[in-house]
Design a protein around this motif. Structure first.
Motif, PDB file in Angstrom:
ATOM      1  N   GLU A 197       0.670   0.727  -5.506  1.00 26.83           N
ATOM      2  CA  GLU A 197      -0.610  -0.195  -5.953  1.00 26.83           C
ATOM      3  C   GLU A 197      -1.636  -0.028  -6.094  1.00 26.83           C
ATOM      4  O   GLU A 197      -3.107  -0.274  -6.481  1.00 26.83           O
ATOM      5  N   ARG A 198      -2.026   1.437  -5.278  1.00 32.29           N
ATOM      6  CA  ARG A 198      -3.323   2.357  -5.487  1.00 32.29           C
ATOM      7  C   ARG A 198      -3.366   2.615  -6.772  1.00 32.29           C
ATOM      8  O   ARG A 198      -4.258   2.777  -7.590  1.00 32.29           O
ATOM      9  N   ARG A 199      -2.810   3.130  -7.385  1.00 30.16           N
ATOM     10  CA  ARG A 199      -2.504   3.590  -8.890  1.00 30.16           C
ATOM     11  C   ARG A 199      -2.976   2.763  -9.717  1.00 30.16           C
ATOM     12  O   ARG A 199      -3.055   2.467 -10.651  1.00 30.16           O
ATOM     13  N   ALA A 200      -2.273   1.277  -9.303  1.00 29.70           N
ATOM     14  CA  ALA A 200      -2.610   0.057 -10.177  1.00 29.70           C
ATOM     15  C   ALA A 200      -3.854  -0.429  -9.802  1.00 29.70           C
ATOM     16  O   ALA A 200      -4.595  -1.259 -10.712  1.00 29.70           O
ATOM     17  N   GLY A 201      -4.654   0.257  -9.503  1.00 32.26           N
ATOM     18  CA  GLY A 201      -6.072   0.083  -8.951  1.00 32.26           C
ATOM     19  C   GLY A 201      -6.091  -1.655  -7.253  1.00 32.26           C
ATOM     20  O   GLY A 201      -7.225  -2.562  -7.701  1.00 32.26           O
ATOM     21  N   ARG A 202      -4.856  -2.226  -7.058  1.00 29.92           N
ATOM     22  CA  ARG A 202      -5.138  -2.606  -6.440  1.00 29.92           C
ATOM     23  C   ARG A 202      -5.685  -2.601  -4.646  1.00 29.92           C
ATOM     24  O   ARG A 202      -5.524  -3.336  -3.838  1.00 29.92           O
ATOM     25  N   LEU A 203      -5.683  -0.669  -4.947  1.00 29.35           N
ATOM     26  CA  LEU A 203      -6.233  -0.399  -2.977  1.00 29.35           C
ATOM     27  C   LEU A 203      -7.382   0.693  -4.036  1.00 29.35           C
ATOM     28  O   LEU A 203      -7.423   1.412  -4.791  1.00 29.35           O
ATOM     29  N   ALA A 204      -7.696   0.760  -2.662  1.00 28.19           N
ATOM     30  CA  ALA A 204      -9.263   1.381  -2.955  1.00 28.19           C
ATOM     31  C   ALA A 204      -8.529   3.392  -2.844  1.00 28.19           C
ATOM     32  O   ALA A 204      -7.550   3.609  -2.381  1.00 28.19           O
ATOM     33  N   ALA A 205      -9.410   3.598  -3.940  1.00 28.90           N
ATOM     34  CA  ALA A 205      -8.639   4.886  -4.603  1.00 28.90           C
ATOM     35  C   ALA A 205      -8.836   6.087  -2.405  1.00 28.90           C
ATOM     36  O   ALA A 205      -7.816   6.935  -3.051  1.00 28.90           O
ATOM     37  N   GLY A 206      -9.651   5.474  -2.238  1.00 30.91           N
ATOM     38  CA  GLY A 206      -9.632   6.434  -0.414  1.00 30.91           C
ATOM     39  C   GLY A 206      -8.827   6.076   0.477  1.00 30.91           C
ATOM     40  O   GLY A 206      -9.100   6.692   1.420  1.00 30.91           O
ATOM     41  N   ALA A 207      -7.855   4.895   0.434  1.00 33.91           N
ATOM     42  CA  ALA A 207      -7.126   4.707   1.365  1.00 33.91           C
ATOM     43  C   ALA A 207      -6.189   5.224   1.759  1.00 33.91           C
ATOM     44  O   ALA A 207      -5.519   6.124   1.284  1.00 33.91           O
ATOM     45  N   PRO A 208      -6.239   5.760   2.876  1.00 33.97           N
ATOM     46  CA  PRO A 208      -5.642   6.645   3.752  1.00 33.97           C
ATOM     47  C   PRO A 208      -3.930   5.943   3.666  1.00 33.97           C
ATOM     48  O   PRO A 208      -3.408   5.638   4.681  1.00 33.97           O
ATOM     49  N   LEU A 209      -3.071   6.302   2.550  1.00 36.05           N
ATOM     50  CA  LEU A 209      -1.696   5.235   2.743  1.00 36.05           C
ATOM     51  C   LEU A 209      -0.600   5.505   3.807  1.00 36.05           C
ATOM     52  O   LEU A 209      -0.350   5.124   4.111  1.00 36.05           O
ATOM     53  N   PRO A 210      -0.903   6.911   4.446  1.00 35.96           N
ATOM     54  CA  PRO A 210      -0.265   6.999   5.760  1.00 35.96           C
ATOM     55  C   PRO A 210      -0.245   6.320   6.812  1.00 35.96           C
ATOM     56  O   PRO A 210       0.631   5.885   7.570  1.00 35.96           O
ATOM     57  N   PHE A 211      -1.472   6.134   7.388  1.00 34.65           N
ATOM     58  CA  PHE A 211      -2.481   5.485   8.447  1.00 34.65           C
ATOM     59  C   PHE A 211      -2.309   4.020   8.339  1.00 34.65           C
ATOM     60  O   PHE A 211      -2.245   3.569   9.035  1.00 34.65           O
ATOM     61  N   VAL A 212      -2.182   3.916   6.623  1.00 35.40           N
ATOM     62  CA  VAL A 212      -1.738   2.544   6.756  1.00 35.40           C
ATOM     63  C   VAL A 212      -0.798   2.256   6.888  1.00 35.40           C
ATOM     64  O   VAL A 212      -0.979   0.704   7.617  1.00 35.40           O
ATOM     65  N   ALA A 213       0.182   2.861   6.151  1.00 36.74           N
ATOM     66  CA  ALA A 213       1.081   2.011   7.072  1.00 36.74           C
ATOM     67  C   ALA A 213       1.837   1.756   8.348  1.00 36.74           C
ATOM     68  O   ALA A 213       2.762   1.178   8.665  1.00 36.74           O
ATOM     69  N   ALA A 214       1.440   3.039   9.270  1.00 41.14           N
ATOM     70  CA  ALA A 214       1.920   3.543  10.125  1.00 41.14           C
ATOM     71  C   ALA A 214       1.047   2.440  10.984  1.00 41.14           C
ATOM     72  O   ALA A 214       2.058   1.577  11.886  1.00 41.14           O
ATOM     73  N   ALA A 215      -0.010   1.782  10.853  1.00 36.71           N
ATOM     74  CA  ALA A 215      -0.852   0.891  11.723  1.00 36.71           C
ATOM     75  C   ALA A 215      -0.380  -0.468  11.102  1.00 36.71           C
ATOM     76  O   ALA A 215      -0.276  -1.314  12.227  1.00 36.71           O
ATOM     77  N   LEU A 216       0.211  -0.258   9.623  1.00 41.19           N
ATOM     78  CA  LEU A 216       1.517  -1.837   9.790  1.00 41.19           C
ATOM     79  C   LEU A 216       2.606  -2.057  10.510  1.00 41.19           C
ATOM     80  O   LEU A 216       2.849  -2.803  11.199  1.00 41.19           O
ATOM     81  N   LEU A 217       3.348  -1.246  10.202  1.00 42.18           N
ATOM     82  CA  LEU A 217       4.649  -0.911  10.783  1.00 42.18           C
ATOM     83  C   LEU A 217       4.195  -0.584  12.757  1.00 42.18           C
ATOM     84  O   LEU A 217       5.185  -1.592  13.171  1.00 42.18           O
ATOM     85  N   GLY A 218       3.542  -0.232  12.654  1.00 45.56           N
ATOM     86  CA  GLY A 218       3.345   0.112  14.308  1.00 45.56           C
ATOM     87  C   GLY A 218       2.687  -0.879  14.966  1.00 45.56           C
ATOM     88  O   GLY A 218       2.960  -1.331  15.365  1.00 45.56           O
ATOM     89  N   GLY A 219       1.724  -1.991  14.208  1.00 44.98           N
ATOM     90  CA  GLY A 219       1.590  -3.506  14.844  1.00 44.98           C
ATOM     91  C   GLY A 219       2.724  -4.610  14.702  1.00 44.98           C
ATOM     92  O   GLY A 219       2.820  -4.549  16.127  1.00 44.98           O
ATOM     93  N   CYS A 220       4.207  -4.144  14.071  1.00 43.61           N
ATOM     94  CA  CYS A 220       4.948  -5.456  14.024  1.00 43.61           C
ATOM     95  C   CYS A 220       5.582  -5.011  14.698  1.00 43.61           C
ATOM     96  O   CYS A 220       6.255  -5.437  15.712  1.00 43.61           O
ATOM     97  N   GLN A 221       5.598  -3.406  15.000  1.00 43.29           N
ATOM     98  CA  GLN A 221       6.825  -2.985  15.999  1.00 43.29           C
ATOM     99  C   GLN A 221       5.701  -2.874  18.156  1.00 43.29           C
ATOM    100  O   GLN A 221       6.678  -3.412  18.662  1.00 43.29           O
TER     101      GLN A 221
END
Length: 266
Positions: A197-221
């Motif tokens: 999605e970032r390469r498609a321009g739908r997320l900011a170029a500087g988005a810290p993807l590993p931390f975004v993923a960890a925050a999302l999955l961590g919140g669900c858990q």
């Protein structure tokens, strides 16, 4: 010859339903007792079969437990498959809300099954070594060998067993997280989606993807953990979080994406 073929077909049909019954019983026992306390004796009793007959369908207790965990993780695999297929479609927020709601439900089912694993060094080592997938791959090899034997003897073949790689309810042929294996495969796959999605321009170029993923999955858990431990009422009053997975997922995704998606401010 016709009578022999009919007998072979009946035997194959009998093996399939019995295996599924054993697998369903294993999921029930592990869900109620945890993977450490679950026994093959109780699984056999609940399935209505002899304990020895378990090994006609699973090469070991480990293989049986791996297949049972594979059945439960089917929810997560299906959610990830849907997410990966949604790259460039809808909005990133909508896609992640749907995925997060499914993961809240998944963790709610998985946590009571695997909680005792945290206190068992051998089981932790097994999971870190990608034990469930390895056991399922072995089950697939065994099934393939049996199919070859049946084909040479003129008996009908059989489909890959449920929970085996490439079989119904089984994991993908290879981990979607690249070199990641074991419990971190989900993080790797989610990072892969976010990167697309970032390469498609739908997320900011500087988005810290590993931390975004960890925050999302961590919140669900954590939501699943708090709900299991304290109950939905306490989660709503004490943690001030909605109990419904969809409602919680919507708020979580908005917070996680803040500043990382076009048009969404921090």
């Amino acid at each position: 010859m016709a009578a022999g073929s009919a007998a072979g077909s009946a035997g194959s049909a009998a093996r399939g339903p019995m295996r599924e019954r054993i697998l369903a019983a294993a999921v029930e026992v592990i869900r109620s007792r945890g993977i450490v306390a679950a026994t093959t004796k109780e699984i056999a009793r609940r399935a209505g079969v002899s304990e020895g007959s378990l090994y006609n369908h699973f090469t070991s207790k480990t293989a049986l437990f791996a297949a049972a965990l594979g059945e439960v993780t089917g929810t997560a695999r299906a959610a990830m498959t849907t997410l990966l297929e949604s790259v460039g479609q809808g909005t990133v927020e909508e896609n992640l809300v749907r995925y997060a709601a499914d993961m809240v439900r998944f963790y709610g089912e998985l946590l009571p099954m695997t909680g005792p694993v945290l206190a068992d060094p051998e089981l932790i080592a097994w999971l870190r070594d990608n034990g469930p997938t390895r056991a399922q791959e072995q089950a697939q090899k065994d099934a393939t060998a049996k199919m070859g034997t049946r084909a040479r003897s003129g008996q009908p073949g059989a489909a890959p067993p449920s929970g085996a790689p490439g079989g119904p309810g089984g994991p993908p042929a290879g981990p979607s997280g690249g070199s990641a294996t074991g419990p971190v495969v989900g993080n790797g796959a989610l990072i892969g989606y976010l990167d697309a999605e970032r390469r498609a321009g739908r997320l900011a170029a500087g988005a810290p993807l590993p931390f975004v993923a960890a925050a999302l999955l961590g919140g669900c858990q954590q939501h699943a953990f708090l709900t299991r431990l304290a109950g939905p009422e306490a989660v709503a009053s004490g943690a001030q979080l909605p109990g419904a997975p969809e409602e919680f997922a919507a708020g979580l995704v908005r917070a996680v994406l803040a500043g990382h998606a076009p048009g969404r401010d921090a």
